[in-house]
Enzyme design. Structure first.
Site, short mmCIF file in Angstrom:
data_model
loop_
_atom_site.label_atom_id
_atom_site.label_comp_id
_atom_site.label_asym_id
_atom_site.label_seq_id
_atom_site.Cartn_x
_atom_site.Cartn_y
_atom_site.Cartn_z
CD GLU A 33 -2.97 -0.82 -0.12
OE1 GLU A 33 -3.01 0.29 -0.67
OE2 GLU A 33 -3.60 -1.81 -0.53
CE1 TYR A 116 -7.03 2.71 -0.70
CE2 TYR A 116 -4.68 2.89 -0.21
CZ TYR A 116 -5.73 2.24 -0.82
OH TYR A 116 -5.50 1.10 -1.53
CG ASP A 134 -8.26 4.24 -4.51
OD1 ASP A 134 -9.48 4.26 -4.82
OD2 ASP A 134 -7.47 3.41 -4.98
#
Ligand code: SF4
Length: 350
Positions: A33, A116, A134
């Protein structure tokens, strides 16, 4: 079928096979991520594999040198992500005994982990019901609900938060989050979305209203400011003099060269003065009368225009922080900004 079921059924049939989707290890999910923030999957994938190969566990990343981490990150940009990654690895390893936080609130406290990323780790690793938002998700929701408010305005963000939580599958949040992001990446693309094959087209309000082209609405960002850098590329017989960039500026921890900044009129004389003042022990043998070309590099809030003045010197330079001598055949082992890499490459230095 409900919206979330339609989406998950489609996802399970059409998803791309990506390595971070076959694990519930929070370390691997976090790593992927952070790499994928502001980076496309195709670009991030080889970096993910290289990082995992060099640092298969958080303890190994925690014990690595920052320069090693930055070197591996080279080319991805937004280097604060790499520094935060390293910082968080050290924090989790030393302060949390190597155990990754397990709740959204604790995840949010990690450096470099915003709403996020915390929602992504919480749902993918622990199956917790937190919806991700996102760029892909914003676009899909803005079209599905035909939102008029700009997605980057306060009102638009609030609407997205509300809708994303409302749509989230409470029993399969991990699959749902993956599915809606995948829909944005593969079907509901910024240009020419594939509405005829979209699994949720019957529920899409923008499709019914004929407003897909206008969604999502976005507030215009201000133009990036120009920053001019004139570099002195000081070259002795077997080394270059490079500078390690310091805190509170772009490219912290990366290497470039001595420079003067934001002066409209930079001449051969001003570069000579810079070098003579910084390294009085060196004798300058030659200098470019003008740089060969101007390199442009766009950052999120800056447009950098850089000139490189090459100088040949004689003598032994003293190493004063932040400068150091870098052997010519070792220069490719140092982490440099992409702009510097382009110059070194095009000048056949690496
Ligand atoms: Fe996006 Fe088209 Fe699907 Fe609507 S129907 S969600 S615009 S791909």
């Amino acid at each position: 079928m409900e919206f979330d079921e339609l989406l998950i059924t489609w996802y399970l049939r059409e998803k791309r096979d990506l390595p971070w989707r076959n694990t519930s290890d929070p370390y691997r999910i976090w790593l992927s991520e952070i790499i994928l923030q502001q980076t496309r999957v195709e670009q991030g994938l080889p970096y993910y594999l290289r990082f995992l190969n060099s640092f298969p566990r958080i303890g190994i990343l925690a014990k690595a040198d920052e320069e090693e981490v930055l070197k591996l990150w080279q080319g991805l940009g937004y280097y604060s992500r790499a520094r935060n990654l390293h910082h968080t690895a050290k924090y989790v390893y030393h302060e949390l005994k190597g155990v990754f936080p397990k709740s959204y609130g604790e995840l949010r406290r990690l450096k470099g982990v915003g709403p996020y990323t915390a929602a992504a780790i919480a749902s993918f690793a622990y199956g917790l019901p937190h919806a991700v938002i996102d760029g892909n998700v914003s676009r899909v929701l803005s079209r599905l609900f035909d939102l008029e408010a700009p997605v980057n305005s306060t009102q638009g963000k609030k609407q997205l938060e509300y809708l994303s939580e409302r749509c989230l599958s409470k029993d399969k949040p991990d699959l749902y989050n993956q599915a809606i992001m995948e829909l944005g990446a593969l079907v509901c693309t910024p240009k020419n979305p594939r509405c005829t094959t979209c699994p949720v087209n019957e529920k899409c309000m923008a499709l019914q209203a004929g407003t897909i082209e206008e969604r999502p609405v976005k507030l215009k960002k201000s133009k990036p400011k120009k920053r001019r850098i004139d570099y002195a590329v000081i070259e002795a017989e077997d080394y270059f003099i490079m500078r390690k960039r310091q805190e509170n500026d772009i490219w912290q921890g990366l290497y470039d060269f001595a420079s003067v900044e934001d002066q409209e009129e930079v001449t051969e004389e001003s570069i000579l003065k810079l070098v003579q003042n910084t390294f009085p022990e060196l004798r300058i043998e030659s200098i470019d009368t003008r740089p060969e070309k101007t390199y442009t590099h766009i950052l999120s809030h800056r447009r950098i225009e850089a000139n490189f003045w090459r100088l040949k010197v004689d003598g032994v330079a003293e190493e004063r922080v932040p400068y150091r001598k870098v052997e010519k055949d070792a220069i490719d082992q140092f982490a440099v900004p992409r702009l510097i890499h382009r110059f070194l490459d095009e000048s056949c230095i690496i």
